[in-house]
Each structure stands twice: as structure tokens, then as C-alpha cells.
Design a protein around this motif. Structure first.
Motif, PDB file in Angstrom:
ATOM      1  N   PRO A  22       0.790  -1.043   0.031  1.00  0.00           N
ATOM      2  CA  PRO A  22      -0.040  -0.049   0.080  1.00  0.00           C
ATOM      3  C   PRO A  22       0.851   1.347  -0.061  1.00  0.00           C
ATOM      4  O   PRO A  22       0.360   2.230  -0.731  1.00  0.00           O
ATOM      5  N   LEU A 126      -7.176  -2.941   3.910  1.00  0.00           N
ATOM      6  CA  LEU A 126      -5.865  -2.645   4.279  1.00  0.00           C
ATOM      7  C   LEU A 126      -5.380  -3.355   5.597  1.00  0.00           C
ATOM      8  O   LEU A 126      -4.199  -3.651   5.542  1.00  0.00           O
ATOM      9  N   GLY A 343      -8.923   2.800   6.497  1.00  0.00           N
ATOM     10  CA  GLY A 343      -8.477   2.732   4.933  1.00  0.00           C
ATOM     11  C   GLY A 343      -9.674   3.002   4.037  1.00  0.00           C
ATOM     12  O   GLY A 343     -10.439   3.790   4.013  1.00  0.00           O
ATOM     13  N   ILE A 377      -1.944   4.062   7.022  1.00  0.00           N
ATOM     14  CA  ILE A 377      -1.028   3.401   5.958  1.00  0.00           C
ATOM     15  C   ILE A 377       0.258   3.229   6.275  1.00  0.00           C
ATOM     16  O   ILE A 377       0.928   2.203   6.263  1.00  0.00           O
TER      17      ILE A 377
END
Length: 402
Positions: A22, A126, A343, A377
Motif C-alpha cells: 500500500p 488494508l 482505510g 497506511i
């Protein structure tokens, strides 16, 4: 994107420094759009309807994969961690985030409720790196199981509060009758419809796949069945005015329970995982492009500090309160509280709320959500693998037989 989805996970493991796919995709998108390799603005502010639909698709595919890979049968005690995170951590996170949205960001009540409901769920997309392995590989530790099962269920449980924000924005929540209608329709009916349709479609698909006479669809070994089950469960539930997210996850659990140890579950999960990964990477490249095109322009220093507080204080504290008194070691409780990754699901709820409600200018909301997702992230991406590996080593040292 297909090449990245196929090769990058292997290459990233060989790097001397921690790095996740990611992060690479967001950086790639920022580079491509920031240097005008791609023209246009992929910002969700511009493409609100497309953002809702694309994030909706990747979330339901992810929920099917999450349900299929859970080896642990459903049960009150066996899923104790899940119920704690859903019943205690999530409402506390919604309330605290909404309060910070009003006090720290200056949002009106409706916008603050939408912000709180959108940022509370652990993202099933995620969070895949901190979840359990493929079917038949075991649940691993309680942290991985808890985060997987929580991510599978909390998306549907955030929806009533998104609808509450929409009703407040429309000025339609002014009395006991309105509150009762909201509770009866958006909490009771939609949750029960999602649960019932998920069970119904899951049992029907389980019969078709694992029919004992001729081996069912499992004879053909085609993972496309997983996508078919995902879309059927979701569409049927939406037509019944239920929560499709809940139905997809329940459908996956029901299919898995039909023949829990059948090897075809691996093929179903593998196909779902490939589709999910490809869609996720595409959306993250576009997200990186949106960042390069000014998604965070409306963000102030105070906004950023409030978002970091939500990520690093609100969810961990709510998670620790939820896990108080549980039989699990303190380190596992802390990881369950800390690794609540935000996410793509959060982006879906914001897009859904804006497309279905009257919230006015959403520039600062999108900036806050974009920053919070980016921070998650990076923060969780760089730390989760090392933290879980350290936990596994400690467990092995404490119990060599395991």
C-alpha cells in the motif's frame, strides 16, 4: 497494477527496511499524477459517486475473503475478543471521534457524526496483512483472529451511525418518534435483514458448491464462484433493504461451515484475494494521485494533530478498555487495540454519506479523512509486521511445544 499485485509482495520481503505494498502504491500514484504522467484529478471530491462504487466493490470482495479464511467456528466464547471490540471499542471510538470532530475540527453535529462513523471501523482491505492466513492454516494468534473477525463485522455496524448522521443533516431527528424510526429501521431491520439474507444465500451457495451427490461446483475448482456468491449476497440483501456488508461476511462464514475442511475453500479464498488485491492497488494509486492533486490542501496543523490523536490515542484507548478483564496477555490486548487500521472502508462511508445527505462543503472532511488514512497506511504498515513477528517469537519462547 497486475504486475505489482503479482510480484511486489515477494520483492518487498527482500528489502532491508520495512515496506508495504500500500505504501508503494500511494507513492507511485503521487509520483505519476504529481509529475503529470497522468492528467486529471482523481480526487474523491470530484468523483464522489465513482469513489462510492469502487470502494464499495473492493470492501465486499474483501469481506468474502475474510469470512472464508476464518477457521474458528462461530461461538460466544470462541469469539469473545470480537464481541468486545464490536460492543465496546467501536461505540467508544465513534463517540470520541465525533466529539473531536466538533471540538477539534469545528464540524457541525451531522458532519462530526459522519466523521466518527466513517473512521471507527477497522478496514477489512488494508488490514489483510495483520489478519489470519488462508483457510486451513489455523487462526494464528488471538490478535490476528480478533482483527479479522472485527473487520468482517464492524463495517455493517458503522452503517446505522452513518444513517444517523444523514438524518441529522436533514433535520429529521427532532423527537422520540424519529429516533424510534431510526432505531427500528436502520438498526434492527437492516441488521436482521443482512444477517438473514447472508445465512440464506450462504446455505444455498454451500449446497450448490458442496452437494454430496455429484460434488457440486467444487468439482470444477473455479474460484469465480466466490465472486458470484459475493455479488448475489450483496445484491439480494440490498434489494431487501438490509446491510449488504454484513450479508457478505455471514454468507462467507456459512459457506465455510458447510464443509469446513474442504480444500475448495482455498481456491475460493485465493481468487477473492487476487481480485481484492488488484482493486485495492488501483484505488491506492488513485488515492496517491488525489494527494498529489491537493486532497490535503484544506488540512490545517490543528486538523492533523486531531487526526493523529484519533489514530494513536482514541482507538488504542478504546481497544484497551474493551479488552480489560479478558484472559489474553497484555501484549496481545495492546496489539488488538493499536492495529485498528483505517482505510478504504472509511472512504466508502464518507462518499456514501455525502452522496446521500446534505452536509454542505466537504473539503475539510475529505482532507481529514485523507490524512488519517495516509497516516494509518504509513504507521501501521511500517510497524505491524515487526510487532506481530515479535509477538510470535515471544509465544514460541514461552511455549516451545507450540
Amino acid at each position: 497494477m497486475v504486475l505489482l499485485a503479482s510480484w511486489a509482495p515477494l520483492g518487498l520481503k527482500r528489502l532491508p527496511m520495512p515496506m508495504t505494498l500500500p505504501i508503494v502504491c500511494v507513492a507511485l500514484g503521487a509520483f505519476l499524477f504529481g509529475n503529470n504522467v497522468f492528467s486529471g484529478d482523481p480526487s474523491p471530491r470530484t468523483w464522489d459517486t465513482m469513489t462510492e462504487r469502487m470502494t464499495e466493490l473492493v470492501v465486499i470482495v474483501s469481506l468474502m475473503g475474510a469470512g472464508l479464511k476464518l477457521d474458528r467456528p462461530l461461538g460466544w466464547r470462541r469469539w469473545g475478543t470480537t464481541w468486545r471490540l464490536l460492543a465496546i471499542a467501536m461505540p467508544l471510538t465513534i463517540a470520541a471521534t465525533a466529539w473531536l470532530g466538533m471540538v477539534g475540527l469545528g464540524f457541525p453535529l451531522a458532519l462530526a457524526l459522519l466523521f466518527g462513523a466513517s473512521m471507527a471501523p477497522t478496514d477489512p482491505v488494508l488490514a489483510s496483512d495483520v489478519q489470519v492466513g488462508p483457510p486451513g492454516k489455523g487462526d494464528g494468534d488471538e490478535v490476528r483472529f480478533g482483527l479479522t473477525s472485527e473487520a468482517g463485522l464492524n463495517d455493517a455496524l458503522a452503517f446505522p451511525f452513518v444513517h444517523l448522521a444523514i438524518l441529522v443533516a436533514a433535520g429529521g431527528l427532532g423527537g422520540a418518534a424519529a429516533i424510534g424510526e431510526w432505531f427500528g429501521i436502520y438498526v434492527v431491520w437492516k441488521l436482521l435483514a443482512g444477517l438473514g439474507m447472508g445465512l440464506l444465500v450462504g446455505r444455498a451457495m454451500g449446497f450448490l458448491i458442496f452437494s454430496s451427490r455429484r460434488g457440486g461446483l467444487s468439482r470444477h475448482g473455479d474460484g469465480l464462484v466466490a465472486l458470484a456468491a459475493t455479488l448475489i449476497a450483496y445484491a439480494a440483501t440490498e434489494m431487501a433493504h438490509g446491510y449488504g456488508f454484513l450479508a457478505v461476511f455471514v454468507c462467507a462464514l456459512t459457506m465455510r461451515a458447510r464443509e469446513r475442511h474442504h480444500e475448495f475453500h482455498e481456491e475460493l479464498h485465493h481468487f477473492s484475494d487476487q481480485v481484492e488485491r488488484l482493486l485495492m492497488l488501483l484505488l491506492l494509486v488513485l488515492f496517491g494521485g488525489a494527494l498529489a492533486r491537493g486532497l490535503l490542501d484544506a488540512l490545517t496543523l490543528q486538523d492533523a494533530l486531531v487526526c493523529l490523536a484519533i489514530l494513536l490515542l482514541v482507538r488504542p484507548l478504546a481497544g484497551m478498555l474493551a479488552m480489560a478483564g479478558s484472559p489474553h496477555p497484555p501484549r496481545e490486548r495492546w496489539l488488538l487495540a493499536f492495529l485498528g487500521i483505517r482505510g478504504i472502508g472509511s472512504m466508502y462511508y464518507v462518499a456514501y454519506g455525502i452522496n446521500h445527505g446534505s452536509f454542505g462543503d466537504s473539503e475539510r472532511l475529505w482532507a481529514a479523512v485523507g490524512f488519517l488514512v495516509l497516516a494509518s497506511i504509513v504507521t501501521h504498515g511500517l510497524s505491524s509486521d515487526a510487532l506481530l513477528r515479535r509477538l510470535a517469537r515471544r509465544r514460541a519462547q514461552a511455549d516451545p511445544a507450540a
